[in-house]
Scaffold this motif. Structure first.
Motif, PDB file in Angstrom:
ATOM      1  N   ASP A 132      26.317  37.538  33.729  1.00 38.00           N
ATOM      2  CA  ASP A 132      26.235  36.163  34.237  1.00 38.00           C
ATOM      3  C   ASP A 132      25.224  35.342  33.445  1.00 38.00           C
ATOM      4  O   ASP A 132      24.606  34.418  33.968  1.00 38.00           O
ATOM      5  N   VAL A 133      25.078  35.670  32.165  1.00 40.60           N
ATOM      6  CA  VAL A 133      24.105  34.993  31.313  1.00 40.60           C
ATOM      7  C   VAL A 133      24.446  33.506  31.175  1.00 40.60           C
ATOM      8  O   VAL A 133      25.608  33.133  31.016  1.00 40.60           O
ATOM      9  N   LYS A 134      23.403  32.675  31.238  1.00 42.87           N
ATOM     10  CA  LYS A 134      23.598  31.233  31.087  1.00 42.87           C
ATOM     11  C   LYS A 134      23.276  30.756  29.670  1.00 42.87           C
ATOM     12  O   LYS A 134      23.794  29.739  29.213  1.00 42.87           O
ATOM     13  N   GLY A 135      22.411  31.508  28.988  1.00 45.95           N
ATOM     14  CA  GLY A 135      22.023  31.102  27.642  1.00 45.95           C
ATOM     15  C   GLY A 135      21.179  32.177  26.983  1.00 45.95           C
ATOM     16  O   GLY A 135      20.953  33.258  27.535  1.00 45.95           O
ATOM     17  N   ILE A 136      20.727  31.859  25.774  1.00 44.71           N
ATOM     18  CA  ILE A 136      19.925  32.780  24.961  1.00 44.71           C
ATOM     19  C   ILE A 136      18.679  32.029  24.505  1.00 44.71           C
ATOM     20  O   ILE A 136      18.722  30.824  24.245  1.00 44.71           O
ATOM     21  N   PHE A 137      17.571  32.749  24.388  1.00 48.44           N
ATOM     22  CA  PHE A 137      16.383  32.151  23.780  1.00 48.44           C
ATOM     23  C   PHE A 137      16.002  32.923  22.527  1.00 48.44           C
ATOM     24  O   PHE A 137      16.273  34.120  22.406  1.00 48.44           O
TER      25      PHE A 137
END
Length: 285
Positions: free
Chosen positions: A268-273
């Motif tokens: 359920d990842v929303k984004g990456i940093f």
């Protein structure tokens, strides 16, 4: 996404023990090949679009190493998982690279590729893409040959221990740089454990050395075969705060929003940093 570095924290306060024990237990079901299929084969492994997550991660690493500031003799990759892409731009700048993981199945997966054994995962599309964006005229085979030559050891690690590599490690310490991709947030039961794990790995880095950190934003779970692994959800500001409190100067912090077509149901990842941080002088090893 190379998440696989959990453990029971034997030296931790008792209140932390159950959460870390649950993490360690869950990771015993981790399936490296399922994880690689979910994240490094198409659609997420499609490198043809510059807007994809793979090209974004590779570009962050390549651009940071292109500054020439992140270099030295020894680099340690923290929680490598079954992946090598995170070191493709690094290998030209360090002659001694240590790869690490908590799970033996992931260390075995790494050795397959390092020894060019039958059945190893094919990272050549990633090697080709890195050579393309670096623009040095290097062939992908030369890139892979250099990385294999410079990885000197694959070691167990436990980021929840004050000495993550143990007291008698063969890795040269302190390292000039650390790389870690999708590890700390994926093996920590809560934000405090995430911050503490960061402080533990920081002891492996010399003052003035560099940390390149890639991780998931606002993710609470992901799949690796039959294993459903919990993740501590972190936001950009929590990552920045952890780095500052951990004794780092944040040199660069970028984020990537996961597009709808890459939300494939495996997490359920929303984004990456991506963070480039430098350990402040005066911070003890």
């Amino acid at each position: 996404m190379s998440r696989a570095d959990p453990s029971v924290a034997r030296a931790a306060a008792p209140v932390q023990e159950p959460g870390r024990a649950a993490v360690a237990s869950a990771y015993q079901r981790f399936e490296p090949r399922a994880y690689l299929r979910n994240n490094y084969a198409p659609p997420r492994g499609d490198l043809s679009s510059p807007e994809g997550v793979g090209p974004w991660k590779l570009r962050c690493m390549a651009q940071t190493f292109a500054t020439g500031e992140v270099s030295g003799r020894a680099l340690i990759d923290i929680g490598s998982g079954p992946t090598i892409y995170q070191l493709l731009s690094a290998c030209a700048h360090f002659e001694d690279i240590t790869m690490t993981d908590f799970l033996e199945v992931n260390r075995q997966e790494l050795r397959l590729w390092l020894r060019e054994e039958p059945g190893a995962f094919d990272w050549s599309p990633y090697s080709q893409h890195v050579c393309l964006i670096e623009g040095k005229g290097e062939s992908w085979r030369e890139k892979e040959r250099l990385l294999r030559a410079r990885v000197k050891r694959v070691l167990p690690i436990d980021v929840h221990q004050p000495q993550p590599l143990g007291a008698a490690t063969t890795a040269p310490l302190p390292a000039d740089a650390l790389v870690s991709a999708f590890c700390l947030e994926a093996v920590s039961p809560d934000l405090t454990s995430f911050q503490r794990a960061l402080s533990h790995i920081t002891t492996l880095l010399r003052p003035g050395g560099h940390l390149l950190l890639i991780g998931a934003l606002e993710e609470s779970w992901y799949l690796a075969g039959e294993a459903r692994l919990a993740v501590v959800p972190v936001c950009e500001e929590e990552v920045r705060e952890a780095l500052v409190l951990g004794g780092y100067q944040v040199r660069d912090l970028r984020t990537y929003a996961m597009p709808a077509h890459l939300r494939t149901g495996v997490d359920d990842v929303k984004g990456i940093f991506f963070a480039w941080a430098q350990k402040r002088l005066g911070v003890e090893v």
